[in-house]
Write a protein that holds these residues in place. Structure first.
Motif, PDB file in Angstrom:
ATOM      1  N   ASP A 191      -9.326  -5.607   1.318  1.00 35.99           N
ATOM      2  CA  ASP A 191     -10.343  -5.057   2.362  1.00 35.99           C
ATOM      3  C   ASP A 191      -9.994  -4.141   3.452  1.00 35.99           C
ATOM      4  OD1 ASP A 191     -12.348  -6.307   0.897  1.00 35.99           O
ATOM      5  OD2 ASP A 191     -12.417  -8.103   2.211  1.00 35.99           O
ATOM      6  N   LEU A 192      -8.568  -3.976   3.570  1.00 31.10           N
ATOM      7  CA  LEU A 192      -7.925  -3.234   4.762  1.00 31.10           C
ATOM      8  C   LEU A 192      -8.556  -1.680   4.442  1.00 31.10           C
ATOM      9  CD1 LEU A 192      -4.061  -4.579   5.195  1.00 31.10           C
ATOM     10  CD2 LEU A 192      -6.183  -4.556   6.752  1.00 31.10           C
ATOM     11  N   PRO A 193      -8.468  -1.027   5.570  1.00 28.85           N
ATOM     12  CA  PRO A 193      -8.549   0.638   5.649  1.00 28.85           C
ATOM     13  C   PRO A 193      -7.209   1.232   4.772  1.00 28.85           C
ATOM     14  CG  PRO A 193      -9.437  -0.248   7.529  1.00 28.85           C
ATOM     15  CD  PRO A 193      -8.732  -1.387   6.878  1.00 28.85           C
ATOM     16  N   ASP A 194      -7.394   2.306   4.343  1.00 29.42           N
ATOM     17  CA  ASP A 194      -6.494   3.051   3.571  1.00 29.42           C
ATOM     18  C   ASP A 194      -5.083   2.968   4.553  1.00 29.42           C
ATOM     19  OD1 ASP A 194      -7.816   3.334   1.381  1.00 29.42           O
ATOM     20  OD2 ASP A 194      -8.169   5.412   1.796  1.00 29.42           O
ATOM     21  N   ALA A 195      -5.246   3.328   5.728  1.00 27.53           N
ATOM     22  CA  ALA A 195      -4.209   3.381   6.608  1.00 27.53           C
ATOM     23  C   ALA A 195      -3.208   2.222   6.685  1.00 27.53           C
ATOM     24  CB  ALA A 195      -4.568   4.243   7.750  1.00 27.53           C
ATOM     25  N   ALA A 196      -4.120   1.253   6.979  1.00 22.73           N
ATOM     26  CA  ALA A 196      -3.551  -0.015   7.353  1.00 22.73           C
ATOM     27  C   ALA A 196      -2.996  -0.628   6.114  1.00 22.73           C
ATOM     28  CB  ALA A 196      -4.588  -1.249   7.976  1.00 22.73           C
ATOM     29  N   PHE A 197      -3.591  -0.443   4.947  1.00 26.22           N
ATOM     30  CA  PHE A 197      -2.924  -0.874   3.736  1.00 26.22           C
ATOM     31  C   PHE A 197      -1.467  -0.354   3.522  1.00 26.22           C
ATOM     32  CE2 PHE A 197      -2.221  -1.081  -0.664  1.00 26.22           C
ATOM     33  CZ  PHE A 197      -2.604  -2.250  -0.995  1.00 26.22           C
ATOM     34  N   ASP A 198      -1.695   0.822   3.670  1.00 23.98           N
ATOM     35  CA  ASP A 198      -0.502   1.746   3.399  1.00 23.98           C
ATOM     36  C   ASP A 198       0.751   1.310   4.326  1.00 23.98           C
ATOM     37  OD1 ASP A 198      -1.904   3.326   1.713  1.00 23.98           O
ATOM     38  OD2 ASP A 198      -2.195   5.023   2.848  1.00 23.98           O
ATOM     39  N   ALA A 199       0.447   0.865   5.479  1.00 32.38           N
ATOM     40  CA  ALA A 199       1.508   0.569   6.448  1.00 32.38           C
ATOM     41  C   ALA A 199       1.945  -0.753   6.204  1.00 32.38           C
ATOM     42  CB  ALA A 199       1.059   0.676   7.949  1.00 32.38           C
ATOM     43  N   THR A 200       1.246  -1.559   5.772  1.00 35.01           N
ATOM     44  CA  THR A 200       1.459  -2.968   5.254  1.00 35.01           C
ATOM     45  C   THR A 200       2.410  -2.926   4.019  1.00 35.01           C
ATOM     46  OG1 THR A 200      -0.469  -3.896   6.522  1.00 35.01           O
ATOM     47  CG2 THR A 200       0.826  -5.384   4.955  1.00 35.01           C
ATOM     48  N   LEU A 201       2.202  -2.145   3.022  1.00 32.47           N
ATOM     49  CA  LEU A 201       2.762  -2.035   1.795  1.00 32.47           C
ATOM     50  C   LEU A 201       4.127  -1.365   2.107  1.00 32.47           C
ATOM     51  CD1 LEU A 201       3.108  -2.032  -1.041  1.00 32.47           C
ATOM     52  CD2 LEU A 201       1.993   0.259  -1.304  1.00 32.47           C
ATOM     53  N   GLN A 202       4.116  -0.453   3.011  1.00 29.62           N
ATOM     54  CA  GLN A 202       5.598   0.103   3.588  1.00 29.62           C
ATOM     55  C   GLN A 202       6.492  -0.700   3.956  1.00 29.62           C
ATOM     56  OE1 GLN A 202       5.239   4.191   2.996  1.00 29.62           O
ATOM     57  NE2 GLN A 202       7.298   3.456   2.171  1.00 29.62           N
ATOM     58  N   THR A 203       5.871  -1.798   4.668  1.00 33.80           N
ATOM     59  CA  THR A 203       6.697  -2.741   5.294  1.00 33.80           C
ATOM     60  C   THR A 203       7.303  -3.599   4.278  1.00 33.80           C
ATOM     61  OG1 THR A 203       5.393  -2.540   7.500  1.00 33.80           O
ATOM     62  CG2 THR A 203       7.154  -4.363   7.074  1.00 33.80           C
ATOM     63  N   ALA A 204       6.364  -4.032   3.182  1.00 34.42           N
ATOM     64  CA  ALA A 204       6.935  -5.179   2.361  1.00 34.42           C
ATOM     65  C   ALA A 204       7.909  -4.459   1.410  1.00 34.42           C
ATOM     66  CB  ALA A 204       5.629  -5.567   1.834  1.00 34.42           C
ATOM     67  N   PHE A 205       7.549  -3.147   0.920  1.00 29.42           N
ATOM     68  CA  PHE A 205       8.560  -2.465  -0.148  1.00 29.42           C
ATOM     69  C   PHE A 205       9.635  -1.746   0.357  1.00 29.42           C
ATOM     70  CE2 PHE A 205       9.506   0.780  -2.962  1.00 29.42           C
ATOM     71  CZ  PHE A 205       9.743  -0.027  -4.082  1.00 29.42           C
ATOM     72  N   GLY A 206       9.355  -1.190   1.452  1.00 27.97           N
ATOM     73  CA  GLY A 206      10.513  -0.443   2.187  1.00 27.97           C
ATOM     74  C   GLY A 206      10.362   1.129   1.718  1.00 27.97           C
ATOM     75  N   HIS A 207      11.507   1.878   1.736  1.00 26.96           N
ATOM     76  CA  HIS A 207      11.478   3.398   1.725  1.00 26.96           C
ATOM     77  C   HIS A 207      12.025   3.759   0.436  1.00 26.96           C
ATOM     78  CE1 HIS A 207      10.149   2.575   5.714  1.00 26.96           C
ATOM     79  NE2 HIS A 207       9.378   3.735   5.659  1.00 26.96           N
ATOM     80  N   ARG A 208      12.306   3.355  -0.497  1.00 24.05           N
ATOM     81  CA  ARG A 208      12.817   3.766  -1.798  1.00 24.05           C
ATOM     82  C   ARG A 208      12.145   4.651  -2.521  1.00 24.05           C
ATOM     83  NH1 ARG A 208      13.674  -1.766  -1.581  1.00 24.05           N
ATOM     84  NH2 ARG A 208      15.752  -2.641  -1.808  1.00 24.05           N
ATOM     85  N   LEU A 209      10.728   4.676  -2.377  1.00 24.07           N
ATOM     86  CA  LEU A 209      10.129   5.713  -2.857  1.00 24.07           C
ATOM     87  C   LEU A 209       9.378   6.684  -1.666  1.00 24.07           C
ATOM     88  CD1 LEU A 209       8.244   3.619  -5.487  1.00 24.07           C
ATOM     89  CD2 LEU A 209       9.844   5.312  -5.961  1.00 24.07           C
ATOM     90  N   GLY A 210       9.861   6.810  -0.765  1.00 22.94           N
ATOM     91  CA  GLY A 210       9.444   7.566   0.468  1.00 22.94           C
ATOM     92  C   GLY A 210       8.029   7.010   0.925  1.00 22.94           C
ATOM     93  N   ARG A 211       7.238   7.758   1.389  1.00 23.37           N
ATOM     94  CA  ARG A 211       5.943   7.282   1.885  1.00 23.37           C
ATOM     95  C   ARG A 211       4.905   6.822   0.866  1.00 23.37           C
ATOM     96  NH1 ARG A 211       1.234  10.901   4.693  1.00 23.37           N
ATOM     97  NH2 ARG A 211      -0.128   9.392   5.267  1.00 23.37           N
TER      98      ARG A 211
END
Length: 383
Positions: free
Chosen positions: A228-248
């Motif tokens: 149920d997260l808004p897109d921006a919050a979901f993106d930030a949470t996923l980025q933290t969990a996965f890292g930056h191997r695929l960029g943004r």
């Protein structure tokens, strides 16, 4: 006594049921004596949003579907698989060149695969019964319970719509599914990252070279929050969990959450009654083995039944018992792998987690350890 309505009835029109119907039809003198019982695929409106449901099919599954002339037009190749553990050193890379295959597997959209399979079933001349299947009654013949009255079959094969009875495990996890876009994609690379809450997978998506199918396993309450997260919050949470191997990473579809559990039961359910696919086992999605195992069920069952398909008046039960014995090792090993990995890597024990990291490093350094596991995930035990 009147002869059975059908020689074979397949209960469930999902991917495994359709593949089984096609495979049997190719070996049967009269495909119309095979009934596929299950709803037809729902029509899809043109231009609909990207569907996050995607399926990872290994090299062996692709070859099987190609022999059935049922491979979808859109597919994203998996050439390498990168496996890592969040917060620990150690990772391993599985590569198609090392395994001697053109690709480790492919990712296809669920709807594309089902539409392709169902169209092939229609062309094959199989009898279609477009209703939700009900569990048949074992016997000789098997009694079918259909909306317009009772029917019978010499053999009934359950492929979905019936939960296996036997081994059961609740993982305390939900899978969050979504499609995400990367601004630095790695062509042909799939990622499996083990976190404290469960595995997180990003798979190449057939709808675009910069798109990935996300399967993110987390506790149920966390899954509902993420969904149920808004897109921006979901993106930030996923980025933290996965890292930056695929960029943004940015979400480009709705997110959906599904509970995860293991259910497994016997292949042979009674006189003239066999379970395959989801009716025999439902697995944790780690390593994407569920559908691949179900397709191996279908391929081996067809191979075992070939003599009977040519002469269906002959006794079939001895062949069904042989099939159950032949499938035992493949099912046990695949269930063991997919059941152990998510629980092992999600443990709170720091010594075990450190050992898991060392294990990934050892797999990366020692082909003698890596190749047998990769080979099983690539094609399973098919003989």
């Amino acid at each position: 006594m009147a002869p059975p309505t059908y020689d074979t009835a397949i209960l469930g029109s999902g991917p495994v049921g359709c593949a089984l119907a096609l495979s049997l039809a190719g070996a049967a003198p009269d495909p119309a004596r095979i009934a596929l019982v299950g709803p037809e695929p729902s029509p899809r409106p043109a231009g609909q949003a990207i569907d996050p449901r995607a399926l990872a099919l290994n090299h062996g599954s692709r070859r099987f579907l190609e022999t059935l002339d049922a491979w979808p037009a859109r597919a994203a190749d998996i050439l390498t698989v990168h496996v890592s553990q969040a917060g620990h050193l150690g990772r391993t890379l599985i590569d198609q060149a090392e395994m001697g295959v053109p690709r480790l597997g492919c990712v296809v959209a669920y709807d594309d695969l089902l539409d392709t399979l169902y169209a092939a079933v229609r062309r094959a001349g199989v009898s279609l019964v477009p209703e939700r299947p009900r569990r048949p009654l074992a016997g000789s013949p098997v009694r079918l319970r259909l909306a317009d009255g009772p029917r019978s079959a010499r053999l009934a094969l359950l492929s979905d719509g019936s939960r296996p009875q036997g081994l059961r495990r609740e993982y305390g996890q939900h899978a969050v599914l979504a499609t995400v876009r990367s601004d630095a994609p790695v062509p042909g690379r799939a990622f499996e990252r083990f976190t404290r809450t469960g595995p997180l997978a990003l798979l190449p998506h057939p709808a675009g070279n910069d798109l990935y199918s996300l399967v993110w396993c987390v506790p149920p309450e966390r899954a509902h929050v993420l969904r149920d997260l808004p897109d921006a919050a979901f993106d930030a949470t996923l980025q933290t969990a996965f890292g930056h191997r695929l960029g943004r990473l940015r979400r480009v579809s709705a997110a959906h959450a599904f509970p995860l559990s293991l259910h497994a039961g016997p292949s042979l359910l009674g006189q003239g009654l066999v379970a395959v696919g989801n009716a025999a086992q439902t697995l944790h999605p780690v390593a994407g083995q569920g559908l691949n195992l179900g397709l191996r069920d279908a391929a081996q069952l067809t191979q075992t039944l070939r003599p009977w398909l040519a002469a269906p008046e002959a006794p079939v039960q001895p062949l069904l018992e042989r099939h159950a014995r032949r499938r035992r090792a493949d099912r046990a090993l695949t269930l063991g792998i997919t059941d152990t990995l998510p629980r092992l890597f999600a443990t709170a024990n720091p010594l075990v987690r450190h050992a898991c990291g060392l294990g990934l490093a050892a797999l990366d350094l020692l082909p003698a350890l890596r190749k047998p596991l990769a080979r099983h995930l690539l094609q399973g035990q098919r003989l």
